[in-house]
Design an enzyme around this catalytic site. Structure first.
Site, PDB file in Angstrom:
ATOM      1  N   HIS A 144       0.798  -1.240   0.000  1.00  0.00           N
ATOM      2  CA  HIS A 144       0.000   0.000   0.000  1.00  0.00           C
ATOM      3  C   HIS A 144       0.827   1.285   0.000  1.00  0.00           C
ATOM      4  CE1 HIS A 144      -3.394  -2.519   0.235  1.00  0.00           C
ATOM      5  NE2 HIS A 144      -3.566  -2.582   1.531  1.00  0.00           N
TER       6      HIS A 144
ATOM      7  N   HIS B 118      -9.382   2.221   0.355  1.00  0.00           N
ATOM      8  CA  HIS B 118      -9.393   1.101   1.298  1.00  0.00           C
ATOM      9  C   HIS B 118     -10.512   1.215   2.331  1.00  0.00           C
ATOM     10  CE1 HIS B 118      -7.815  -2.283   3.456  1.00  0.00           C
ATOM     11  NE2 HIS B 118      -6.670  -2.286   2.795  1.00  0.00           N
TER      12      HIS B 118
ATOM     13  N   GLU C 267     -11.383  -3.550  -2.769  1.00  0.00           N
ATOM     14  CA  GLU C 267     -10.404  -2.599  -3.306  1.00  0.00           C
ATOM     15  C   GLU C 267     -10.230  -2.898  -4.792  1.00  0.00           C
ATOM     16  OE1 GLU C 267      -6.917  -3.171  -0.537  1.00  0.00           O
ATOM     17  OE2 GLU C 267      -8.463  -4.295   0.480  1.00  0.00           O
TER      18      GLU C 267
HETATM   19  C1  GLA Z   1      -5.147  -5.136   2.298  1.00  0.00           C
HETATM   20  C2  GLA Z   1      -4.294  -6.321   2.323  1.00  0.00           C
HETATM   21  C3  GLA Z   1      -4.458  -7.034   3.619  1.00  0.00           C
HETATM   22  C4  GLA Z   1      -4.179  -6.118   4.761  1.00  0.00           C
HETATM   23  C5  GLA Z   1      -5.049  -4.916   4.690  1.00  0.00           C
HETATM   24  C6  GLA Z   1      -4.707  -3.942   5.776  1.00  0.00           C
HETATM   25  O1  GLA Z   1      -6.462  -5.440   2.089  1.00  0.00           O
HETATM   26  O2  GLA Z   1      -4.497  -7.187   1.247  1.00  0.00           O
HETATM   27  O3  GLA Z   1      -3.608  -8.126   3.663  1.00  0.00           O
HETATM   28  O4  GLA Z   1      -2.851  -5.730   4.736  1.00  0.00           O
HETATM   29  O5  GLA Z   1      -4.916  -4.323   3.431  1.00  0.00           O
HETATM   30  O6  GLA Z   1      -4.604  -4.531   7.017  1.00  0.00           O
END
Ligand code: GLA
Length: 374
Positions: A126, A199, A337
């Protein structure tokens, strides 16, 4: 406070007047570096609201009606800016430069290897330790029947290890039909990789007071992206048919989420995978439908992106205390997402995420809310 009044209306709007669309702006708080973050609440004439801060472009709340017309927040979030600054697992945030993981934080472009910040089991997740979720964006409110908030940010060459100065623009529009549209745009002055997303954690029951295991989910995807133990794609795609990943028909989330005989469920600790969306081309297509039976709320997700990461809040463990002092426990929310496949910069068979000078990265995702009787 930069000459801002504490409470400023950009469009004449009474908080309890649900008949007019508009934007309300308040000072949200001060960041540790002294900069001020604002909170913009977009209202549509149908009564839906979307509150967004220019810190991380975070959707702080989203109120939508249940089958009896009761508006409740359907997202996980914090009570104050300080809560977000202290740290959340990306609640409501804009994610960039690269949503999801890049293996070992390395990739090669035009013969040059770039090393990114690693922040997740030796991988890059991210956007790194200070991704787009933790920067202050410049906000421009756009008034009208479909109020919008335009956010811009310039990510400097080398930020978190990425090449090129990247100019990013994200516009949130609250449509008349209870849909929140997110338009993303970016340009660069050097070849780079980009994969932007949002997110938001959803719990359509409202208030996030219980888990999402009884939400009914449809994913318009015949294949998903298997991962290894560190959640990096193996590089092959797998048909969902006959696996716990088959959401091609409306399916209760909890049915097979704990099926530990399935290696992929084990690696994800539940669902934390990319689904490859059916249909090709750049037009908006239905990616997911979510229905919550007690409230009757329905969410439809449309996107022009090739995949959607369906994450069931497996890492939530009650340690983050959210709104009204309420602890967010395991699987109290789900995320959808919309994005390119994880680790694309290292996967020659995945659609490219490279952006070159002169090109414009452009993508749209729409989250639309409604309700049904039963
Ligand atoms: C995304 C990732 C997860 C986790 C979340 C935040 O969705 O795929 O594995 O890291 O973000 O906790």
């Amino acid at each position: 406070m930069n000459g801002l009044r504490d409470h400023e209306f950009l469009y004449v709007q009474k908080r309890n007047d649900r008949t007019k669309a508009g934007i309300e702006k308040t000072v949200y708080g001060q960041l540790p570096d002294g900069q001020t973050a604002d909170l913009y609440t977009l209202h549509n004439a149908a009564g839906m609201t979307a509150s967004i801060t220019n810190y991380g472009g975070i959707i702080v709340s989203l109120t939508t009606p249940d089958r009896n017309g009761k508006f409740e927040d359907v997202t996980l979030g914090m009570d104050s800016l300080a809560g977000y600054v202290k740290g959340t697992p990306y609640f409501g945030a804009l994610i960039g430069r690269y949503g999801n993981r890049i293996a070992k934080g390395k990739f090669t472009l035009d013969g040059k290897t770039y090393t990114l910040v690693t922040n997740n089991f030796g991988n890059h997740l991210h956007g790194g330790t200070k991704g787009f979720d933790k920067v202050l964006w410049t906000a421009t409110p756009v008034e009208g029947d479909e109020p919008a908030l335009k956010l811009t940010y310039t990510s400097k060459d080398g930020e978190e290890g990425y090449p090129g100065n990247l100019s990013v623009q994200v516009t949130y529009t609250l449509q008349k039909d209870n849909a929140l549209k997110i338009d993303y745009q970016a340009t660069t002055d050097k070849p780079t990789v980009v994969n932007l997303t949002n997110h938001t954690y959803f719990n359509l029951a409202g208030g996030a007071k219980r888990d999402i295991l009884d939400h009914v989910v449809t994913l318009y995807a015949d294949k998903f992206i298997p991962i290894d133990q560190t959640l990096i794609p193996t590089g092959k795609l797998q048909p969902v048919a006959g696996t716990p990943f088959d959401f091609t028909k409306p399916t209760v989330v909890g049915t097979r989420i704990n099926d530990s005989t399935d290696t992929q469920i084990k690696y994800g600790g539940g669902y934390d995978h990319g689904w490859v969306l059916n249909g090709t081309g750049d037009s908006l297509k239905l990616a997911a439908t979510v229905y919550e039976p007690t409230s009757g709320r329905v969410m439809e997700v449309r996107t022009d992106q090739p995949a959607v990461q369906f994450y069931t809040g497996n890492f939530l463990d009650g340690s983050v205390t959210g709104r009204e002092g309420f602890p967010y426990k395991k699987r109290y929310a789900l995320c959808l997402e919309t994005e390119h496949y994880p680790d694309s910069p290292n996967q020659p068979n995945f659609p490219t995420t490279v952006l070159k000078p002169g090109e414009t990265y452009k993508t749209t995702t729409v989250y639309q809310f409604s309700s049904k009787k039963e």
